[in-house]
Design an enzyme around this catalytic site. Structure first.
Site, PDB file in Angstrom:
ATOM      1  N   HIS A 160      -3.710  -5.387   1.155  1.00 39.12           N
ATOM      2  CA  HIS A 160      -3.450  -5.815   2.537  1.00 39.12           C
ATOM      3  C   HIS A 160      -3.916  -7.266   2.684  1.00 39.12           C
ATOM      4  O   HIS A 160      -4.820  -7.714   1.989  1.00 39.12           O
ATOM      5  CB  HIS A 160      -4.215  -4.943   3.526  1.00 39.12           C
ATOM      6  N   CYS A 192       0.837  -1.201   0.000  1.00 37.57           N
ATOM      7  CA  CYS A 192       0.000   0.000   0.000  1.00 37.57           C
ATOM      8  C   CYS A 192       0.875   1.256   0.000  1.00 37.57           C
ATOM      9  O   CYS A 192       1.566   1.521  -0.977  1.00 37.57           O
ATOM     10  CB  CYS A 192      -0.984  -0.024   1.170  1.00 37.57           C
TER      11      CYS A 192
END
Length: 502
Positions: free
Chosen positions: A426, A338
Site C-alpha cells: 500500500h 494487496c
C-alpha cells in the site's frame, strides 16, 4: 492548556475526521502539544504504526496533522468488517480474533477499560487530546454499550461538539434531534455545534442558527465552507461510490487524458491507495462496478479488500473478470494492490479469512497465494531504489514464476506479466518518481501518446496542504477561543435539557 474534548457527528461522513485533523494542526501550529484519539473505529482503511500495529487511516492522518508518527495509542480498537455480521477485531494494533456485534459488546467492560486507560495516559503526556466519535451519538440503540461517543464522554467527563453536514440537508433537525434523544446526563456534556460543508451566503443561515440556540440552549461555534480540495484520506465508504470521479481532476499537461477505472469492491480496503493518481494533472480516476464501465478505460486498478475470496466471487459473478482479461489482452494496463493482486494470481488458499481453502483466481499472474494466521504488518522503507510503503495482509506469495516488477534492496516486492502488475504494497503510488515512471509506461501501452506526466506533483505536500487548509478554515470560520476554552474548562457548567417530546 490541559484537557480533552470529543468531536461527534450527526452522521457518518459529517466531517468529524477532518475537523479533528484541523484542530490538531491548528493547535500544533500554536505550539500546543496535541494528540488525536478515536476509542473505537470501524473501517477497512487502515495504516501501519511505528510499533508495527494497525490503526484507522484517519487517525494516522490526524497524527500527521499534530506532527506525530502514527501510533496504536491513537486508535486502540479497530473493527474491520469482513461481511455483514462479522468483523476482525484489532486491539491495540494487533488482531484479536473475529467477532460478531453481540460477541463484541458482551466484552464491553474489558474494552472500555482499555480505551479509558489509553486516553488517561495521553492526557498526562499532551496539552490537549482531540477525540473523535463514531457514527452518531444519537444511535440510542447502542448507548448501553457505547464506548466511543457519549460512553467515552461520560467516562472521561469530556465536553462534546457535534458536527453536522449541511450539504446533506435537514441540518437543524439533525443537530437538535441528536441532542433531544440523549438522556439528560449525556445532554449536559453537549457544548455546541459546528456546521460543515456550507455553500452560499451565511447570513441566510443565521436566523436558523439563532433559533437552534434558543431551542437547544447551545451555540454554533462556526460555519465551515464547503471545499472541493478536502478529499484526500477519506476514511468512510460513503465517498467511494460507483461512477464517482475521485478528487478534482486537473487539466492535462499534454493533449490527452489518462483514464483510470478502480473497482469499487463490496469490501474494499485502503481505497486511499489510488488518491495519488487523482493528484496528477490529466489523470481521471473513477470508481466502477460494471463490465461496461471498463469498455473505454486506459488502466484498471483492483484495490485492496478485507475479503479477497468473497470479492473475487462477486467480481466473477458480474463478468468483470472477463472484461479485465479482455482489457489486458488489448495491451492495456491492469494493477492489483494487496487483495487485488491476490485476485490476479493463479490460486488462493485461504483457511483464515474465508476458510474456503484453495480456490481458483483469475490466473493473470502465474503465482499462488497462501493465507497464514499471522497478519503481515510492516512499514517499508527501501534505499535502492528509495521507495516507501506499508503492508497489511494475511496472504503470502507461495510461488511466483513472473518477472519482477520492482524490488527493494534486492528483494522482489512486485511482479508483472506484460502490462499486468501486482504488489502487496500500500502507498506505493505515493512515491512521486515511481508513480511518474509507471504512468508514462501505462499511458504508452494505452496509446495515449499525448498524455504528459507533470514533473511537480508532490503527494506528501498535497496531503500537508490539505491539513493546512482545514486548519486555516477553522482559524477563520470557527470561534477558536470558545473551543479551546472547552479544553481548559471542561464541559459547560449548565446546559438546557432538551425534550424530544413536546
Amino acid at each position: 492548556m490541559s484537557g480533552a474534548l470529543l468531536v461527534a457527528g450527526t452522521t457518518s461522513d459529517a466531517g468529524k475526521s477532518m475537523v479533528v485533523a484541523g484542530l490538531c494542526r491548528l493547535l500544533m501550529r500554536k505550539g500546543i502539544r496535541v494528540a488525536p484519539f478515536k476509542a473505537q473505529n470501524m473501517s477497512n482503511n487502515s495504516a501501519v504504526t511505528v510499533e508495527g500495529g494497525e490503526i484507522g487511516r484517519a487517525q494516522a492522518m490526524q497524527a500527521r496533522a499534530a506532527g506525530l508518527a502514527p501510533s496504536v495509542r491513537f486508535n486502540p480498537i479497530l473493527l474491520k468488517p469482513g461481511g455483514d455480521t462479522t468483523s476482525q477485531l484489532v486491539l491495540k494494533g494487533r488482531v484479536a480474533g473475529t467477532t460478531t456485534a453481540a460477541e463484541y459488546w458482551s466484552d464491553r467492560n474489558r474494552l472500555s477499560a482499555v480505551v479509558q486507560d489509553e486516553l488517561a495516559k495521553l492526557r498526562t503526556e499532551f496539552d490537549a487530546v482531540i477525540c473523535e466519535g463514531a457514527g452518531s451519538p444519537a444511535e440510542i440503540n447502542l448507548r448501553a454499550t457505547d464506548l466511543v461517543n457519549m460512553g467515552l464522554a461520560r467516562a472521561a467527563n469530556l465536553p462534546v461538539i457535534i458536527v453536522g453536514d449541511i450539504d446533506r440537508g435537514g441540518l437543524f433537525a439533525h443537530l437538535f434531534g441528536t441532542v433531544a434523544v440523549l438522556e439528560p446526563d449525556d445532554q449536559a456534556l453537549i457544548a455546541g455545534f459546528i456546521v460543515n460543508k456550507f455553500r452560499g451566503d451565511v447570513s441566510l443561515l443565521e436566523p436558523g442558527l439563532r433559533q437552534l440556540a434558543d431551542l437547544s440552549g447551545r451555540p454554533t461555534y462556526g460555519v465551515l465552507p464547503y471545499s472541493d480540495d478536502l478529499w484526500l484520506d477519506t476514511e468512510d465508504a460513503v465517498p467511494v461510490l460507483a461512477h464517482r470521479v475521485l478528487g478534482t481532476p486537473q487539466p492535462p499537461r499534454g493533449s490527452q487524458w489518462l483514464r483510470v477505472a478502480v473497482l469499487r469492491l463490496p469490501r474494499i480496503s485502503n481505497s486511499t491507495d489510488v488518491e495519488a493518481l487523482a493528484c496528477e494533472p490529466g489523470v481521471l480516476v473513477r470508481w466502477v462496478r460494471e463490465p461496461a464501465d471498463l469498455a473505454d478505460t486506459d488502466v484498471i486498478v483492483l484495490p485492496g479488500t478485507k475479503s479477497t475470496v468473497a470479492d473475487l466471487a462477486w467480481l466473477c459473478e458480474r463478468g468483470l473478470d472477463q472484461a479485465i482479461r479482455a482489457h489486458a489482452a488489448s495491451g492495456r494496463a491492469v494493477l492489483g494492490i494487496c487483495g487485488g493482486f491476490q485476485m490476479l494470481c493463479r490460486s488462493i488458499d485461504d483457511p483464515v479469512e474465508s476458510r474456503s481453502g484453495r480456490v481458483e483466481a483469475m490466473g493473470m499472474l502465474d503465482a499462488d497465494i497462501v493465507f497464514a494466521p499471522d497478519k503481515v504488518l510492516c512499514r517499508r522503507q527501501g534505499s535502492h531504489p528509495p521507495l516507501s510503503g506499508y503492508e497489511i495482509h494475511h496472504g503470502r506469495v507461495a510461488r511466483c514464476a513472473e518477472a519482477v516488477w520492482f524490488e527493494v534492496d534486492g528483494s522482489p516486492q512486485g511482479y508483472r506479466r506484460d502490462q499486468v502488475f501486482g504488489t502487496h504494497w500500500h502507498g506505493l503510488l505515493d512515491n512521486d518518481d515511481f508513480r511518474r515512471q509507471w504512468l508514462t509506461l501505462v499511458a504508452g501501452a494505452a496509446g495515449r501518446d499525448g498524455f504528459v506526466v507533470a514533473d511537480g506533483t508532490d503527494v506528501a505536500a498535497r496531503r500537508d496542504a490539505q491539513l493546512d487548509l482545514i486548519a486555516n478554515l477553522l482559524d477563520v470560520h470557527l470561534d477558536v477561543d470558545a473551543v479551546t476554552g472547552l479544553l481548559d474548562n471542561g464541559p459547560p457548567s449548565r446546559r438546557t435539557i432538551v425534550s424530544a417530546l413536546r
